[in-house]
Scaffold this active site. Structure first.
Site, mmCIF file in Angstrom:
data_model
loop_
_atom_site.group_PDB
_atom_site.id
_atom_site.type_symbol
_atom_site.label_atom_id
_atom_site.label_comp_id
_atom_site.label_asym_id
_atom_site.label_seq_id
_atom_site.Cartn_x
_atom_site.Cartn_y
_atom_site.Cartn_z
ATOM 1 N N HIS A 122 -0.869 46.451 -61.548
ATOM 2 C CA HIS A 122 -0.188 47.683 -61.920
ATOM 3 C C HIS A 122 -1.126 48.898 -61.822
ATOM 4 C CE1 HIS A 122 2.825 44.767 -63.043
ATOM 5 N NE2 HIS A 122 1.951 44.198 -63.885
ATOM 6 N N GLU A 142 -0.361 46.947 -70.360
ATOM 7 C CA GLU A 142 -0.951 45.905 -69.520
ATOM 8 C C GLU A 142 -1.891 46.492 -68.476
ATOM 9 O OE1 GLU A 142 0.153 42.513 -66.178
ATOM 10 O OE2 GLU A 142 1.763 43.738 -67.063
ATOM 11 N N HIS A 144 -3.756 39.871 -64.770
ATOM 12 C CA HIS A 144 -2.525 40.339 -65.419
ATOM 13 C C HIS A 144 -2.452 39.829 -66.853
ATOM 14 C CE1 HIS A 144 -0.083 41.891 -61.924
ATOM 15 N NE2 HIS A 144 -1.016 41.223 -61.275
ATOM 16 N N GLU A 154 -2.443 35.099 -65.457
ATOM 17 C CA GLU A 154 -1.753 35.715 -66.591
ATOM 18 C C GLU A 154 -2.527 35.292 -67.836
ATOM 19 O OE1 GLU A 154 0.597 37.839 -66.610
ATOM 20 O OE2 GLU A 154 1.938 37.542 -64.884
#
Length: 275
Positions: free
Chosen positions: A70, A108, A163, A239
């Site tokens: 992101h 995040e 992430h 993750e």
């Protein structure tokens, strides 16, 4: 007539005879003085050994690509991040997303960026050349297909996308590691699986629990992630945990917690590189 051999006098003897012909007592010629000659000596060998050239770091020259998921400017540019881009396997996906956040608002994208910087700094101490798919946390994108292209062009030994998840269930927790499956090229096969296994093992060794809601034993193969589908180098996506879980949200929001995640990712990469 007989010839008589007469010994020849040396020049010095003739001079001596001439000097004594007048009846004076002959005097002895002084012996030449022998002066000591100084002979230069070679310098004694030094007892100190020659300095040893410094040993290069174990992974000098190795490239690792870090992909902090992101970006901080995505939310303010919806048209740009929602446009469709290639995602591999003949599919398309939005360019990027805003990512998730903790219930308290810690984003995040900020977590991903912070952890990636910590991993990069640690890898650099081992001589690893670290590169990033984005160079700040205030921009937009890059799109997921562009991130894959940046990584592929780097020739990196490993590509790791960082992430945090955002499960709707606050009880869901734990990390998982994804790779592209079924593989679309050789790098997505055994090399990516090996990288995923080393990353999983490093997280377990650091005391992180495996995901309770996705995958099995901390591994979650996927066929829908553009960055993995388009990879031509060993690539995984980590993750780190669920930002909606109170315990994991607290860890991700703290400096010490982010360092723990970074240490685990670093260990996973170094393990894959063979250190």
């Amino acid at each position: 007539m007989k010839w008589r051999m007469v010994p020849m006098l040396l020049a010095g003897s003739a001079m001596l005879t001439a000097c004594t012909s007048g009846g004076a007592t002959p005097t002895s010629m002084p012996e030449p003085l022998l002066q000591p000659v100084s002979i230069p000596q070679a310098p004694a060998p030094s007892s100190s050994p020659s300095p040893t050239p410094p040993t290069p770091p174990p992974h000098a020259g190795t490239v690792v690509m870090l992909d902090p998921g992101h970006n901080g400017g995505n939310a303010s540019h919806p048209a740009e991040i929602n446009k469709q881009v290639p995602a591999g396997r003949g599919e398309t996906k939005p360019c990027n997303t805003t990512g998730t956040a903790t219930n308290a608002g810690y984003t995040e994208h900020a977590f991903n960026w912070d952890v990636a910087q910590r991993v990069g700094a640690a890898l650099a101490t081992h001589g690893v050349q670290v590169r990033y798919t984005r160079d700040n946390d205030t921009g937009v994108g890059p799109c997921v297909d562009k991130r894959a292209a940046i990584a592929n062009q780097s020739g990196a030994a490993a590509v790791v996308s960082i992430h945090a998840d955002g499960s709707d269930s606050s009880s869901a927790h734990g990390f998982h590691v994804s790779y592209s499956n079924p593989p679309l090229n050789a790098a997505q096969g055994r090399p990516s699986i090996g990288l995923a296994d080393d990353m999983r093992d490093a997280f377990r060794s650091a005391g992180f629990p495996t995901s309770t809601y996705l995958g099995s034993g901390g591994i979650y193969p996927r066929d829908d992630l553009a960055g993995l589908n388009l990879a031509t180098l060993p690539a995984v996506l980590v993750e780190c945990g669920n930002m909606r879980n109170p315990g994991e949200a607290a860890a991700m929001s703290s400096t010490a917690g982010r360092q723990r995640y970074a240490d685990a990712i670093t260990a996973g990469i170094l393990g894959y590189l063979g250190l």
